[in-house]
Design a protein around this motif. Structure first.
Motif, PDB file in Angstrom:
ATOM      1  N   ARG A 118       0.776  -1.243  -0.073  1.00  0.00           N
ATOM      2  CA  ARG A 118       0.079   0.023   0.121  1.00  0.00           C
ATOM      3  C   ARG A 118       0.784   1.348  -0.043  1.00  0.00           C
ATOM      4  O   ARG A 118       0.467   2.286  -0.439  1.00  0.00           O
ATOM      5  N   LYS A 119       1.968   1.078   0.728  1.00  0.00           N
ATOM      6  CA  LYS A 119       2.811   2.637   0.807  1.00  0.00           C
ATOM      7  C   LYS A 119       3.063   2.987  -0.386  1.00  0.00           C
ATOM      8  O   LYS A 119       2.964   4.365  -0.754  1.00  0.00           O
ATOM      9  N   PHE A 120       3.672   2.291  -1.231  1.00  0.00           N
ATOM     10  CA  PHE A 120       4.381   2.654  -2.609  1.00  0.00           C
ATOM     11  C   PHE A 120       3.244   3.332  -3.463  1.00  0.00           C
ATOM     12  O   PHE A 120       3.389   4.402  -4.018  1.00  0.00           O
ATOM     13  N   PHE A 121       1.972   2.875  -3.339  1.00  0.00           N
ATOM     14  CA  PHE A 121       0.843   3.394  -4.205  1.00  0.00           C
ATOM     15  C   PHE A 121       0.237   4.350  -3.529  1.00  0.00           C
ATOM     16  O   PHE A 121      -0.383   5.453  -4.155  1.00  0.00           O
ATOM     17  N   LEU A 122       0.245   4.791  -2.173  1.00  0.00           N
ATOM     18  CA  LEU A 122      -0.163   5.869  -1.443  1.00  0.00           C
ATOM     19  C   LEU A 122       0.836   7.221  -1.957  1.00  0.00           C
ATOM     20  O   LEU A 122       0.296   8.218  -2.099  1.00  0.00           O
ATOM     21  N   LEU A 123       2.001   6.766  -1.970  1.00  0.00           N
ATOM     22  CA  LEU A 123       3.019   7.722  -2.487  1.00  0.00           C
ATOM     23  C   LEU A 123       2.916   7.989  -3.729  1.00  0.00           C
ATOM     24  O   LEU A 123       3.050   9.355  -4.160  1.00  0.00           O
ATOM     25  N   ILE A 124       2.541   7.252  -4.613  1.00  0.00           N
ATOM     26  CA  ILE A 124       2.394   7.512  -6.134  1.00  0.00           C
ATOM     27  C   ILE A 124       1.076   8.241  -6.363  1.00  0.00           C
ATOM     28  O   ILE A 124       1.084   9.189  -6.975  1.00  0.00           O
ATOM     29  N   THR A 125      -0.072   7.776  -5.763  1.00  0.00           N
ATOM     30  CA  THR A 125      -1.233   8.607  -5.842  1.00  0.00           C
ATOM     31  C   THR A 125      -1.067   9.942  -5.531  1.00  0.00           C
ATOM     32  O   THR A 125      -1.798  10.765  -6.163  1.00  0.00           O
ATOM     33  N   VAL A 126      -0.722  10.160  -4.107  1.00  0.00           N
ATOM     34  CA  VAL A 126      -0.588  11.465  -3.588  1.00  0.00           C
ATOM     35  C   VAL A 126       0.354  12.268  -4.438  1.00  0.00           C
ATOM     36  O   VAL A 126       0.038  13.633  -4.788  1.00  0.00           O
ATOM     37  N   ALA A 127       1.357  12.009  -4.919  1.00  0.00           N
ATOM     38  CA  ALA A 127       2.561  12.622  -5.514  1.00  0.00           C
ATOM     39  C   ALA A 127       1.916  13.071  -6.649  1.00  0.00           C
ATOM     40  O   ALA A 127       1.967  14.139  -7.149  1.00  0.00           O
ATOM     41  N   PHE A 128       1.151  12.311  -7.584  1.00  0.00           N
ATOM     42  CA  PHE A 128       0.657  12.644  -9.067  1.00  0.00           C
ATOM     43  C   PHE A 128      -0.498  13.320  -8.923  1.00  0.00           C
ATOM     44  O   PHE A 128      -0.774  14.169  -9.615  1.00  0.00           O
ATOM     45  N   THR A 129      -1.564  13.138  -7.798  1.00  0.00           N
ATOM     46  CA  THR A 129      -2.579  13.987  -7.757  1.00  0.00           C
ATOM     47  C   THR A 129      -2.206  15.156  -7.488  1.00  0.00           C
ATOM     48  O   THR A 129      -3.094  16.412  -7.803  1.00  0.00           O
ATOM     49  N   CYS A 130      -1.107  15.537  -6.598  1.00  0.00           N
ATOM     50  CA  CYS A 130      -0.899  16.859  -6.139  1.00  0.00           C
ATOM     51  C   CYS A 130       0.088  17.522  -7.020  1.00  0.00           C
ATOM     52  O   CYS A 130       0.444  18.601  -6.882  1.00  0.00           O
ATOM     53  N   ALA A 131       0.592  16.803  -8.070  1.00  0.00           N
ATOM     54  CA  ALA A 131       1.648  17.360  -9.049  1.00  0.00           C
ATOM     55  C   ALA A 131       1.305  18.647  -9.816  1.00  0.00           C
ATOM     56  O   ALA A 131       2.133  19.504  -9.961  1.00  0.00           O
ATOM     57  N   PRO A 132       0.063  18.891 -10.070  1.00  0.00           N
ATOM     58  CA  PRO A 132      -0.379  20.001 -10.748  1.00  0.00           C
ATOM     59  C   PRO A 132      -0.450  21.305 -10.048  1.00  0.00           C
ATOM     60  O   PRO A 132      -0.602  22.526 -10.686  1.00  0.00           O
ATOM     61  N   ILE A 133      -0.567  21.151  -8.585  1.00  0.00           N
ATOM     62  CA  ILE A 133      -0.627  22.393  -7.881  1.00  0.00           C
ATOM     63  C   ILE A 133       0.216  23.395  -8.102  1.00  0.00           C
ATOM     64  O   ILE A 133      -0.052  24.700  -8.546  1.00  0.00           O
ATOM     65  N   PRO A 134       1.603  23.237  -8.117  1.00  0.00           N
ATOM     66  CA  PRO A 134       2.787  24.265  -8.352  1.00  0.00           C
ATOM     67  C   PRO A 134       2.385  25.129  -9.697  1.00  0.00           C
ATOM     68  O   PRO A 134       2.827  26.072  -9.924  1.00  0.00           O
ATOM     69  N   LEU A 135       1.960  24.185 -10.732  1.00  0.00           N
ATOM     70  CA  LEU A 135       1.802  24.688 -12.030  1.00  0.00           C
ATOM     71  C   LEU A 135       0.807  25.787 -12.143  1.00  0.00           C
ATOM     72  O   LEU A 135       0.895  26.347 -13.233  1.00  0.00           O
ATOM     73  N   MET A 136      -0.052  25.870 -11.200  1.00  0.00           N
ATOM     74  CA  MET A 136      -1.043  27.097 -11.465  1.00  0.00           C
ATOM     75  C   MET A 136      -0.576  28.478 -11.260  1.00  0.00           C
ATOM     76  O   MET A 136      -1.079  29.329 -12.042  1.00  0.00           O
ATOM     77  N   SER A 137       0.712  28.536 -10.811  1.00  0.00           N
ATOM     78  CA  SER A 137       1.474  29.836 -10.665  1.00  0.00           C
ATOM     79  C   SER A 137       2.386  30.029 -11.886  1.00  0.00           C
ATOM     80  O   SER A 137       3.054  30.973 -12.212  1.00  0.00           O
ATOM     81  N   ILE A 138       2.685  28.881 -12.794  1.00  0.00           N
ATOM     82  CA  ILE A 138       3.665  28.874 -13.577  1.00  0.00           C
ATOM     83  C   ILE A 138       3.006  28.745 -15.258  1.00  0.00           C
ATOM     84  O   ILE A 138       3.125  29.798 -15.998  1.00  0.00           O
ATOM     85  N   ASN A 139       1.844  28.051 -15.359  1.00  0.00           N
ATOM     86  CA  ASN A 139       1.415  27.984 -16.657  1.00  0.00           C
ATOM     87  C   ASN A 139      -0.051  27.279 -16.396  1.00  0.00           C
ATOM     88  O   ASN A 139      -0.051  26.220 -16.176  1.00  0.00           O
ATOM     89  N   THR A 140      -1.038  28.309 -16.582  1.00  0.00           N
ATOM     90  CA  THR A 140      -2.462  27.630 -16.467  1.00  0.00           C
ATOM     91  C   THR A 140      -2.879  26.622 -17.353  1.00  0.00           C
ATOM     92  O   THR A 140      -3.621  25.789 -16.783  1.00  0.00           O
ATOM     93  N   TRP A 141      -2.573  26.632 -18.551  1.00  0.00           N
ATOM     94  CA  TRP A 141      -2.858  25.725 -19.388  1.00  0.00           C
ATOM     95  C   TRP A 141      -2.129  24.216 -19.159  1.00  0.00           C
ATOM     96  O   TRP A 141      -3.012  23.104 -19.120  1.00  0.00           O
ATOM     97  N   TRP A 142      -0.924  24.013 -18.810  1.00  0.00           N
ATOM     98  CA  TRP A 142      -0.447  23.086 -18.193  1.00  0.00           C
ATOM     99  C   TRP A 142      -1.078  22.630 -17.032  1.00  0.00           C
ATOM    100  O   TRP A 142      -1.013  21.556 -16.856  1.00  0.00           O
ATOM    101  N   PHE A 143      -1.420  23.307 -16.228  1.00  0.00           N
ATOM    102  CA  PHE A 143      -2.174  23.388 -14.877  1.00  0.00           C
ATOM    103  C   PHE A 143      -3.301  22.161 -14.992  1.00  0.00           C
ATOM    104  O   PHE A 143      -3.477  21.333 -14.358  1.00  0.00           O
ATOM    105  N   PHE A 144      -4.165  22.796 -15.946  1.00  0.00           N
ATOM    106  CA  PHE A 144      -5.351  22.460 -16.129  1.00  0.00           C
ATOM    107  C   PHE A 144      -5.222  20.759 -16.974  1.00  0.00           C
ATOM    108  O   PHE A 144      -5.837  19.800 -16.764  1.00  0.00           O
ATOM    109  N   ALA A 145      -4.179  20.853 -17.858  1.00  0.00           N
ATOM    110  CA  ALA A 145      -3.980  19.541 -18.628  1.00  0.00           C
ATOM    111  C   ALA A 145      -3.497  18.342 -17.703  1.00  0.00           C
ATOM    112  O   ALA A 145      -3.933  17.389 -17.770  1.00  0.00           O
TER     113      ALA A 145
END
Length: 261
Positions: A118-145
């Protein structure tokens, strides 16, 4: 007197234990050293604070959705600025694509977590789900994509419920699942209002930075503090069947159980 007749071992050659040790040493020399990825995976499996418990899962859920809750109002504003004529349509498309990808991948990720832990996939799912967050201040198109694409791994709830099932008795699972749902709701109680206040008072970038910091904290918490909940001896063999990964088969089972009742 022949060699060794006096009860000693001189002249008889290597003993059985010496031969066994030399064979082990030879095998160890022939075996390739573990790769960096293998070393990281072993460390990931062995790390954690205390025994696996429901509370580890609750912290993971709270931090992830608190981070996204902070961006509720900023996302609405950015959507309106990026797609002024089709704000609600684009919002529906983004969330819809994410939901479809999550629906298709959730059974596969659940089945793989039964094999790899479980731990490995907890890490993967949380990391990828939250990965778009910083893109909101960088590029909105990439953020929504990235929000749309992240649906492939947006299955944290599935892994969390499996984690909870591993660490609770059957008669305690309803309460534990209720705690998970309540924690999710609690994370969304104040975070949207707090995010809106930060955006209006200090600017959108600070809200994004705070959400990013909380997401990073969540990933760090999983890496360091969350122990593995599924012992290797209880895991099924590595190959998984197509039926386990088929989301429509899962729906069929639900329908069958409902009709059976």
């Amino acid at each position: 007197m022949p060699p060794g007749a006096n009860g000693g071992t001189e002249g008889l050659g290597p003993t059985c234990s010496e031969i066994h040790n030399s064979q082990d040493h030879a095998i160890a020399k022939l075996a390739p050293p573990p790769t960096f990825v293998q070393q990281c995976y072993r460390h990931l499996k062995s790390s954690g604070v205390g025994e696996a418990s429901v509370y580890h899962a609750l912290v993971v859920i709270f931090l992830e959705f608190f981070a996204w809750g902070l961006l509720t109002m900023p996302i609405i504003r950015v959507l309106n600025e990026t797609f002024p004529d089709h704000t609600f349509l684009m919002n529906g498309l983004i969330i819809g694509i994410k939901g479809i990808l999550s629906f298709l991948s959730a059974p596969l990720i659940g089945a793989l977590s039964d094999v790899w832990g479980r731990k490995f996939f907890l890490l993967i799912t949380v990391a990828f789900t939250c990965a778009p967050i910083p893109l909101m201040s960088i590029n909105t198109w990439w953020f929504f994509a990235m929000i749309s694409i992240s649906g492939v791994f947006a299955c944290t709830f599935s892994v969390v419920f499996a984690y909870v099932a591993d660490v609770t008795e059957e008669n305690q699972r309803s309460l534990a699942y209720g705690l998970v749902s309540a924690t999710f709701a609690a994370s969304m109680v104040i975070s949207p209002a707090l995010g809106a206040y930060i955006m209006n008072t200090y600017g959108e970038n600070l809200a994004v930075a705070l959400a990013t910091a909380i997401a990073v904290l969540d990933v760090f918490f999983i890496l360091v503090a969350v122990p593995e909940s599924l012992p290797e001896k209880t895991r099924p063999p590595a190959p998984i069947s197509w039926e386990q990964a088929d989301p429509f088969a899962a729906l069929g089972k639900v329908k069958h159980n409902v009709l059976k009742k």
